[in-house]
Write a protein that holds these residues in place. Structure first.
Motif, PDB file in Angstrom:
ATOM      1  N   HIS A 150     -13.233   0.854  13.339  1.00 30.09           N
ATOM      2  CA  HIS A 150     -13.495   2.242  12.940  1.00 30.09           C
ATOM      3  C   HIS A 150     -14.729   2.259  12.037  1.00 30.09           C
ATOM      4  N   PRO A 151     -15.680   3.151  12.268  1.00 37.69           N
ATOM      5  CA  PRO A 151     -16.925   3.114  11.485  1.00 37.69           C
ATOM      6  C   PRO A 151     -16.755   3.513  10.026  1.00 37.69           C
ATOM      7  N   GLU A 152     -15.645   4.182   9.681  1.00 34.53           N
ATOM      8  CA  GLU A 152     -15.514   4.734   8.325  1.00 34.53           C
ATOM      9  C   GLU A 152     -14.293   4.250   7.557  1.00 34.53           C
ATOM     10  N   PHE A 153     -13.166   4.003   8.257  1.00 37.70           N
ATOM     11  CA  PHE A 153     -11.922   3.731   7.547  1.00 37.70           C
ATOM     12  C   PHE A 153     -11.153   2.553   8.142  1.00 37.70           C
ATOM     13  N   ASP A 154     -10.464   1.851   7.268  1.00 38.11           N
ATOM     14  CA  ASP A 154      -9.601   0.734   7.654  1.00 38.11           C
ATOM     15  C   ASP A 154      -8.443   0.707   6.662  1.00 38.11           C
ATOM     16  N   GLN A 155      -7.597  -0.281   6.788  1.00 37.94           N
ATOM     17  CA  GLN A 155      -6.505  -0.474   5.827  1.00 37.94           C
ATOM     18  C   GLN A 155      -6.367  -1.952   5.534  1.00 37.94           C
ATOM     19  N   LEU A 156      -6.058  -2.284   4.289  1.00 36.06           N
ATOM     20  CA  LEU A 156      -5.819  -3.674   3.907  1.00 36.06           C
ATOM     21  C   LEU A 156      -4.396  -4.027   4.338  1.00 36.06           C
ATOM     22  N   TYR A 398      13.307   3.134  -8.924  1.00 35.64           N
ATOM     23  CA  TYR A 398      12.914   4.529  -8.769  1.00 35.64           C
ATOM     24  C   TYR A 398      11.404   4.683  -8.552  1.00 35.64           C
ATOM     25  N   CYS A 399      10.785   3.653  -8.018  1.00 36.15           N
ATOM     26  CA  CYS A 399       9.354   3.717  -7.735  1.00 36.15           C
ATOM     27  C   CYS A 399       9.101   4.405  -6.393  1.00 36.15           C
ATOM     28  N   ARG A 400       7.829   4.615  -6.087  1.00 37.49           N
ATOM     29  CA  ARG A 400       7.416   5.264  -4.837  1.00 37.49           C
ATOM     30  C   ARG A 400       6.390   4.378  -4.129  1.00 37.49           C
ATOM     31  N   PHE A 401       6.488   4.305  -2.826  1.00 39.72           N
ATOM     32  CA  PHE A 401       5.519   3.534  -2.043  1.00 39.72           C
ATOM     33  C   PHE A 401       4.416   4.475  -1.575  1.00 39.72           C
ATOM     34  N   VAL A 402       3.143   4.046  -1.791  1.00 37.31           N
ATOM     35  CA  VAL A 402       1.982   4.867  -1.432  1.00 37.31           C
ATOM     36  C   VAL A 402       1.061   4.027  -0.542  1.00 37.31           C
ATOM     37  N   PRO A 403       0.654   4.534   0.619  1.00 42.49           N
ATOM     38  CA  PRO A 403      -0.216   3.756   1.509  1.00 42.49           C
ATOM     39  C   PRO A 403      -1.620   3.583   0.951  1.00 42.49           C
ATOM     40  N   ASN A 404      -2.340   2.617   1.503  1.00 43.13           N
ATOM     41  CA  ASN A 404      -3.722   2.365   1.089  1.00 43.13           C
ATOM     42  C   ASN A 404      -4.671   2.623   2.251  1.00 43.13           C
ATOM     43  N   VAL A 405      -5.931   2.896   1.915  1.00 44.50           N
ATOM     44  CA  VAL A 405      -6.966   3.059   2.926  1.00 44.50           C
ATOM     45  C   VAL A 405      -8.272   2.490   2.384  1.00 44.50           C
ATOM     46  N   ILE A 406      -9.042   1.832   3.250  1.00 46.93           N
ATOM     47  CA  ILE A 406     -10.364   1.324   2.880  1.00 46.93           C
ATOM     48  C   ILE A 406     -11.395   2.351   3.300  1.00 46.93           C
ATOM     49  N   ASP A 407     -12.170   2.821   2.338  1.00 40.66           N
ATOM     50  CA  ASP A 407     -13.214   3.796   2.593  1.00 40.66           C
ATOM     51  C   ASP A 407     -14.536   3.036   2.700  1.00 40.66           C
ATOM     52  N   LYS A 408     -14.994   2.777   3.922  1.00 40.11           N
ATOM     53  CA  LYS A 408     -16.153   1.920   4.138  1.00 40.11           C
ATOM     54  C   LYS A 408     -17.461   2.549   3.673  1.00 40.11           C
ATOM     55  N   LYS A 409     -17.521   3.899   3.675  1.00 44.97           N
ATOM     56  CA  LYS A 409     -18.803   4.562   3.390  1.00 44.97           C
ATOM     57  C   LYS A 409     -18.719   5.546   2.230  1.00 44.97           C
ATOM     58  N   GLY A 410     -17.656   5.449   1.431  1.00 42.03           N
ATOM     59  CA  GLY A 410     -17.555   6.325   0.268  1.00 42.03           C
ATOM     60  C   GLY A 410     -17.420   7.787   0.606  1.00 42.03           C
ATOM     61  N   LEU A 411     -16.649   8.092   1.646  1.00 44.10           N
ATOM     62  CA  LEU A 411     -16.519   9.487   2.098  1.00 44.10           C
ATOM     63  C   LEU A 411     -15.381  10.238   1.420  1.00 44.10           C
ATOM     64  N   LEU A 412     -14.413   9.511   0.871  1.00 43.46           N
ATOM     65  CA  LEU A 412     -13.238  10.178   0.285  1.00 43.46           C
ATOM     66  C   LEU A 412     -13.436  10.429  -1.209  1.00 43.46           C
TER      67      LEU A 412
END
Length: 412
Positions: A150-156, A398-412
């Motif tokens: 993907h040119p913009e996003f990935d996930q670790l 009582y914690c929460r799981f939050v997904p991660n995303v790699i922003d390759k081009k600083g768009l977020l």
């Protein structure tokens, strides 16, 4: 590293994550209030450079923990709260270099300064469903085609394919090509069974036939001199079949007390083809933190740790050596005084230097203190991350799981 929120939930997302195996997405507090362990509306965003740092640190800690396990095996810190026989079983397993499958480091990091290792869950880490499956499908719904190409996003997140590769590596050594995967029926939320199912499914993808069963139905048959899957009364069991190779999602310190492992304390050779191997008792014990500090004093990714009290530490966290899920934790720092409401019966404690877990407040002002779970698989090392966030610095039930995303081009 940034936290974004306000993301629109997927229609029917609760059915989706349940279908993916997250049957424990709802958590009930002691006061009866229910909340979602799965956070559908937020994500943690990383840059490629931050991903490189996390993977590099994880790989280095992985190597360091192997050396620390060898240090513990010398007996320099006693038998670690284990019986002499259990400690000798772990030593024997380590001498044989029995292969392991996976583990998870818990790291404190906010994207600045060096990540700090809080602990290693080296024996029975859970979080596989949300880490390998749910967070990928969530981000893929937001960013179709998510991934390396993907040119913009990935996930670790390489956890699933790396587990498959690990089982492929083990398959040639399997006589029956059948892997039994055990979990305890005493865990009532379904979390252990769901995580065991991930292990089973990755093994199937690698070429195994997999059998799920309660660890309570794993017995040692003295007549045949081997392990069997058996049901019914202990004195008059019904044997379902033999067990050649097994993965048990059950803590070793429990197994050697009153579980299957107790059968092998007088003859360690009976533990052939057992995952995780018995030497993982060295990497699931909080005294590993002390061993690391002695082997690598002052290392930038470690926190000072002592076995007999806080010593010179003015701010510290006391941890039971066999503790899990935050049970028995006590935090003592300038602005923090916390004692877990859940005690833990560990025979020993470790005192580790306190490090703050940064707050990433939501748009509504609610606190979010994330701990990064960084996975390792076999000798391959870093395999992705899963992030749990809490209202305060203690990560507990009582914690929460939050997904991660790699922003390759600083768009977020």
């Amino acid at each position: 590293m940034r936290r974004i929120d306000g993301l629109a939930p997927r229609p029917g997302w609760e059915r989706t994550v349940r279908a993916e195996g997250l049957t424990y997405a709802r958590t009930e507090r002691p006061d009866g209030r229910s909340f979602s362990y799965w956070n559908e509306t937020a994500a943690y965003v990383f840059s490629p450079d931050e991903v490189d740092e996390l993977e590099s640190v994880t790989d280095e800690l992985h190597r360091m923990c192997a050396e620390a396990a060898r240090y513990l095996a010398t007996g320099a810190l006693g038998t670690l709260g284990l019986s002499e026989a259990a400690f000798e079983l772990a030593q024997h397993s380590l001498r044989l270099r029995e292969p392991s499958v996976y583990g998870r480091f818990d790291l404190a990091w906010d994207g600045t300064g060096p990540p700090k290792m809080l602990e290693l869950n080296g024996d029975t880490p859970t979080g596989l469903v949300e880490g390998a499956i749910c967070q990928w499908s969530r981000m893929e719904a937001l960013f179709p085609g998510l991934g390396e190409d993907h040119p913009e996003f990935d996930q670790l997140n390489g956890l699933w394919p790396m587990l498959v590769d690990r089982w492929r590596q083990r398959l040639p050594y399997s006589a029956t090509k059948t892997l039994h995967v055990a979990y305890t029926r005493e865990e009532e939320s379904g979390e252990d069974a769901a995580n065991a199912a991930v292990i089973a499914n990755t093994a199937v993808e690698a070429g195994y036939r997999a059998v799920l069963l309660p660890v309570e139905d794993v017995r040692y048959d003295t007549g045949s001199g081997g392990w069997v899957h058996a049901t019914g009364d202990v004195d008059d069991p019904v044997v379902v079949g033999p067990i050649e190779e097994i993965f048990a999602l059950h803590p070793w310190e429990h197994m050697v007390d009153d579980g299957p492992g107790a059968f092998v304390l007088d003859d360690p050779t009976r533990m052939h083809h057992w995952y995780e191997p018995a030497w993982k008792m060295f990497q699931s014990n909080k005294l590993l933190l002390v061993a690391l500090w002695r082997c690598f004093p002052g290392h930038e990714n470690l926190l000072a740790a002592h076995p007999d009290g806080p010593g010179e530490l003015r701010e510290w966290v006391r941890k039971p050596v066999f503790g899990r899920e935050g049970d028995g934790i006590e935090m003592h720092a300038r602005d923090v005084r916390i004692r877990s409401e859940h005690p833990h019966p560990s025979p020993l404690d470790v005192w580790q230097a306190y490090t703050p877990i940064r707050n990433f407040p939501g748009s509504d002002g609610a606190p979010n203190h994330p701990v990064i779970g960084s996975w390792v698989v076999g000798e391959a090392g870093a395999a992705g991350i899963g992030i749990r966030e809490s209202d305060g610095p203690l990560t507990d039930y009582y914690c929460r799981f939050v997904p991660n995303v790699i922003d390759k081009k600083g768009l977020l």
